[in-house]
Design an enzyme around this catalytic site. Structure first.
Site, PDB file in Angstrom:
ATOM      1  CE1 TYR A  14      -3.815  -2.294   0.420  1.00  0.00           C
ATOM      2  CE2 TYR A  14      -2.656  -3.174   2.324  1.00  0.00           C
ATOM      3  CZ  TYR A  14      -3.678  -3.258   1.396  1.00  0.00           C
ATOM      4  OH  TYR A  14      -4.562  -4.312   1.445  1.00  0.00           O
ATOM      5  CG  HIS A  19      -7.098   4.789   0.758  1.00  0.00           C
ATOM      6  ND1 HIS A  19      -7.879   5.929   0.808  1.00  0.00           N
ATOM      7  CD2 HIS A  19      -7.855   3.804   1.335  1.00  0.00           C
ATOM      8  CE1 HIS A  19      -9.042   5.645   1.380  1.00  0.00           C
ATOM      9  NE2 HIS A  19      -9.058   4.387   1.705  1.00  0.00           N
ATOM     10  CG  PHE A  66      -5.530  -2.644   7.605  1.00  0.00           C
ATOM     11  CD1 PHE A  66      -4.980  -2.628   6.334  1.00  0.00           C
ATOM     12  CD2 PHE A  66      -5.072  -3.594   8.520  1.00  0.00           C
ATOM     13  CE1 PHE A  66      -4.001  -3.542   5.971  1.00  0.00           C
ATOM     14  CE2 PHE A  66      -4.098  -4.502   8.160  1.00  0.00           C
ATOM     15  CZ  PHE A  66      -3.554  -4.479   6.892  1.00  0.00           C
ATOM     16  CG  ASN A  68     -12.454   0.319   6.223  1.00  0.00           C
ATOM     17  OD1 ASN A  68     -12.049   1.266   5.549  1.00  0.00           O
ATOM     18  ND2 ASN A  68     -13.117  -0.680   5.697  1.00  0.00           N
ATOM     19  CG  ASP A  93      -7.481   9.235   0.504  1.00  0.00           C
ATOM     20  OD1 ASP A  93      -8.388   8.766  -0.213  1.00  0.00           O
ATOM     21  OD2 ASP A  93      -7.275   8.832   1.674  1.00  0.00           O
ATOM     22  CG  ASN A 114     -14.700   3.764   4.651  1.00  0.00           C
ATOM     23  OD1 ASN A 114     -15.785   4.326   4.808  1.00  0.00           O
ATOM     24  ND2 ASN A 114     -14.500   2.838   3.734  1.00  0.00           N
TER      25      ASN A 114
END
Length: 227
Positions: A14, A19, A66, A68, A93, A114
């Site tokens: 990632y 993101h 993470f 969320n 973002d 999120n």
């Protein structure tokens, strides 16, 4: 003490995704001030002093839970330092801003982001500043979830580097001078390519006779259109 949270996802897959642009910004702030990242429960944290001595004390945070569940990492640190919303900045973002735009915003809804959604849930309030880094809406045929997890394209690298640099500048101004100063200095940031100027019409020389040019114009039209 002020907290600056850069939103992103842990894991090497990632690192260069859209993101994770919040991580890129706080990484740049840490690099400038020689801070060392350390693991603290559900986050990586780095403490910096921003500005001339003694400087503004800032704790940079990269949640390791993470996206969320970002609130799980932010909530305990927010409570430990007994902060209010003015002392927390979330760097995120933003799908609804074109790539190349940078802006501060105070409070408001999460807009589908999120990480912001979960921080609002955990803190019980949306009333904290955000620094929004535009990543644009996805192209036709892309699912937004796939778009935010896609990697930056090679041709975006120069604009991204400048956007991250300005994002780090914005964090430093917020930490030292507050939200209003940050808004005034950075909410006009737009790194999108500017359109080329319209060509200027060539003026007809003085004293020219428009009628004299009619045969030539007609001949040009005939040459272009054989019908």
């Amino acid at each position: 003490m002020k907290l600056v949270v850069g939103l992103g996802n842990p894991g090497s897959q990632y690192v260069r995704t859209r993101h994770n642009v919040g991580w890129l910004v706080v990484d740049e702030v840490a690099r400038r001030w020689g801070a060392v990242w350390r693991r603290e429960k559900d986050a990586e944290v780095a403490e910096v002093r921003v500005g001339a001595a003694p400087g503004a004390k800032v704790l940079l945070i990269k949640p390791q839970t993470f996206m969320n569940t970002s609130g799980k990492a932010v909530g305990p640190l927010y409570a430990f330092y007994k902060l209010d919303g003015d002392a927390l900045l979330v760097v995120q973002d933003d799908l609804d801003s074109p790539f190349g735009l940078l802006k501060f915003r105070l409070g408001g809804r999460h807009g589908g982001q999120n990480g912001v959604r979960d921080i609002i849930r955990v803190l019980g309030t949306p009333d904290f500043p955000r620094l929004k880094v535009g990543i644009s809406r996805p192209p036709a045929g892309w699912d937004p979830a796939d778009w935010v997890l896609s990697k930056w394209r090679t041709e975006e690298a120069a604009t991204l580097a400048e956007l991250v640099r300005l994002g780090a500048d914005a964090v430093e101004v917020w930490a030292q001078r507050g939200l209003a100063e940050g808004q005034g200095r950075f909410n006009g940031t737009d790194l999108r390519p500017k359109p080329a100027p319209e060509p200027q019409a060539t003026p007809r020389p003085e004293g020219s006779d428009a009628a004299a040019s009619a045969p030539a114009d007609a001949a040009y039209a005939d040459a272009r259109d054989p019908h």
